[in-house]
Scaffold this motif. Sequence first.
Motif, mmCIF file in Angstrom:
data_model
loop_
_atom_site.group_PDB
_atom_site.id
_atom_site.type_symbol
_atom_site.label_atom_id
_atom_site.label_comp_id
_atom_site.label_asym_id
_atom_site.label_seq_id
_atom_site.Cartn_x
_atom_site.Cartn_y
_atom_site.Cartn_z
ATOM 1 N N GLU A 34 1.066 -1.083 -0.103
ATOM 2 C CA GLU A 34 0.253 0.335 0.255
ATOM 3 C C GLU A 34 0.667 1.677 -0.088
ATOM 4 O O GLU A 34 0.385 2.282 -0.710
ATOM 5 C CB GLU A 34 -1.137 -0.153 1.130
ATOM 6 C CG GLU A 34 -2.029 1.448 0.973
ATOM 7 C CD GLU A 34 -3.204 1.222 0.321
ATOM 8 O OE1 GLU A 34 -3.269 1.836 -0.014
ATOM 9 O OE2 GLU A 34 -3.365 -0.156 0.195
ATOM 10 N N LEU A 35 1.913 1.217 0.841
ATOM 11 C CA LEU A 35 2.536 2.413 1.395
ATOM 12 C C LEU A 35 3.700 2.780 0.137
ATOM 13 O O LEU A 35 4.935 4.246 0.050
ATOM 14 C CB LEU A 35 3.174 2.610 2.725
ATOM 15 C CG LEU A 35 2.499 3.033 3.453
ATOM 16 C CD1 LEU A 35 2.932 2.632 5.047
ATOM 17 C CD2 LEU A 35 1.282 3.863 3.379
ATOM 18 N N GLY A 36 4.124 1.902 -0.587
ATOM 19 C CA GLY A 36 5.516 1.632 -1.177
ATOM 20 C C GLY A 36 7.268 1.768 -0.456
ATOM 21 O O GLY A 36 6.792 2.001 0.907
ATOM 22 N N PRO A 37 7.837 1.088 -0.647
ATOM 23 C CA PRO A 37 9.487 0.826 -0.354
ATOM 24 C C PRO A 37 9.755 2.372 0.951
ATOM 25 O O PRO A 37 9.906 1.787 1.881
ATOM 26 C CB PRO A 37 9.978 0.779 -1.075
ATOM 27 C CG PRO A 37 10.063 0.786 -2.061
ATOM 28 C CD PRO A 37 8.255 0.473 -2.486
ATOM 29 N N GLY A 38 10.180 3.038 -0.328
ATOM 30 C CA GLY A 38 10.458 4.553 0.100
ATOM 31 C C GLY A 38 9.466 5.046 1.911
ATOM 32 O O GLY A 38 10.479 4.674 2.678
ATOM 33 N N LEU A 39 9.030 4.032 1.692
ATOM 34 C CA LEU A 39 7.234 5.235 3.166
ATOM 35 C C LEU A 39 7.825 3.885 4.083
ATOM 36 O O LEU A 39 7.961 4.227 5.177
ATOM 37 C CB LEU A 39 5.857 5.561 2.922
ATOM 38 C CG LEU A 39 5.692 6.998 3.633
ATOM 39 C CD1 LEU A 39 6.172 8.132 2.348
ATOM 40 C CD2 LEU A 39 3.880 6.528 3.867
ATOM 41 N N TRP A 40 7.574 2.799 4.121
ATOM 42 C CA TRP A 40 8.030 2.109 4.578
ATOM 43 C C TRP A 40 9.679 1.984 5.484
ATOM 44 O O TRP A 40 9.491 1.714 6.108
ATOM 45 C CB TRP A 40 7.878 0.617 3.526
ATOM 46 C CG TRP A 40 8.421 -0.454 5.094
ATOM 47 C CD1 TRP A 40 8.774 -1.311 5.152
ATOM 48 C CD2 TRP A 40 7.229 -1.160 5.787
ATOM 49 N NE1 TRP A 40 9.020 -2.386 6.073
ATOM 50 C CE2 TRP A 40 7.519 -2.134 6.674
ATOM 51 C CE3 TRP A 40 5.670 -0.544 6.181
ATOM 52 C CZ2 TRP A 40 6.986 -3.126 7.700
ATOM 53 C CZ3 TRP A 40 5.285 -1.434 7.186
ATOM 54 C CH2 TRP A 40 6.076 -2.373 7.644
ATOM 55 N N TYR A 41 10.357 2.135 4.849
ATOM 56 C CA TYR A 41 12.064 2.161 5.286
ATOM 57 C C TYR A 41 11.889 3.493 6.132
ATOM 58 O O TYR A 41 12.433 2.779 7.130
ATOM 59 C CB TYR A 41 12.746 2.043 4.018
ATOM 60 C CG TYR A 41 12.957 0.741 3.575
ATOM 61 C CD1 TYR A 41 13.168 0.165 4.049
ATOM 62 C CD2 TYR A 41 12.886 0.622 2.382
ATOM 63 C CE1 TYR A 41 13.316 -1.510 3.707
ATOM 64 C CE2 TYR A 41 13.345 -1.057 1.853
ATOM 65 C CZ TYR A 41 13.167 -2.028 2.491
ATOM 66 O OH TYR A 41 13.258 -2.995 1.675
ATOM 67 N N LEU A 42 11.423 4.401 5.974
ATOM 68 C CA LEU A 42 11.409 5.753 6.423
ATOM 69 C C LEU A 42 10.686 5.155 8.158
ATOM 70 O O LEU A 42 11.711 5.812 8.805
ATOM 71 C CB LEU A 42 10.927 6.689 5.622
ATOM 72 C CG LEU A 42 10.709 8.137 6.373
ATOM 73 C CD1 LEU A 42 12.350 8.858 6.659
ATOM 74 C CD2 LEU A 42 9.190 8.874 5.791
ATOM 75 N N GLY A 43 9.304 5.284 7.657
ATOM 76 C CA GLY A 43 8.631 4.371 8.918
ATOM 77 C C GLY A 43 9.672 3.671 10.031
ATOM 78 O O GLY A 43 10.016 3.679 10.934
ATOM 79 N N CYS A 44 10.160 2.316 9.206
ATOM 80 C CA CYS A 44 10.914 1.907 10.512
ATOM 81 C C CYS A 44 12.286 2.769 10.569
ATOM 82 O O CYS A 44 12.597 2.481 12.299
ATOM 83 C CB CYS A 44 12.156 0.350 9.630
ATOM 84 S SG CYS A 44 10.878 -0.375 8.899
ATOM 85 N N ALA A 45 12.992 3.433 10.129
ATOM 86 C CA ALA A 45 13.605 4.360 10.656
ATOM 87 C C ALA A 45 13.536 4.869 11.502
ATOM 88 O O ALA A 45 14.369 5.150 12.510
ATOM 89 C CB ALA A 45 14.785 5.470 9.273
ATOM 90 N N VAL A 46 12.887 6.112 11.588
ATOM 91 C CA VAL A 46 11.587 6.091 12.883
ATOM 92 C C VAL A 46 11.734 5.677 13.800
ATOM 93 O O VAL A 46 11.751 6.289 15.241
ATOM 94 C CB VAL A 46 10.550 7.031 12.145
ATOM 95 C CG1 VAL A 46 9.744 8.258 13.419
ATOM 96 C CG2 VAL A 46 10.590 8.206 10.979
#
Length: 70
Positions: A34-46
Amino acid sequence: MPTQVRNRALGRTYSLSRLVAAVLPFCTLPVLDELGPGLWYLGCAVLIALMSVAVAALGPRTNAAPLAGI
């Protein structure tokens, strides 16, 4: 803290981590789609940054402390 109590706590934590590792792909793949990899990895980093700050601020100071005293 006695060694038996510490070992039991570590064992339960490890078991919970294995359970989460088994279930996590089924929960995260729809979100990744749903979100795509960019937002997913950003969320993990946060989340990792927040956990690091929480441990640094709230964790016990163990520098040069004997194991039995932790």
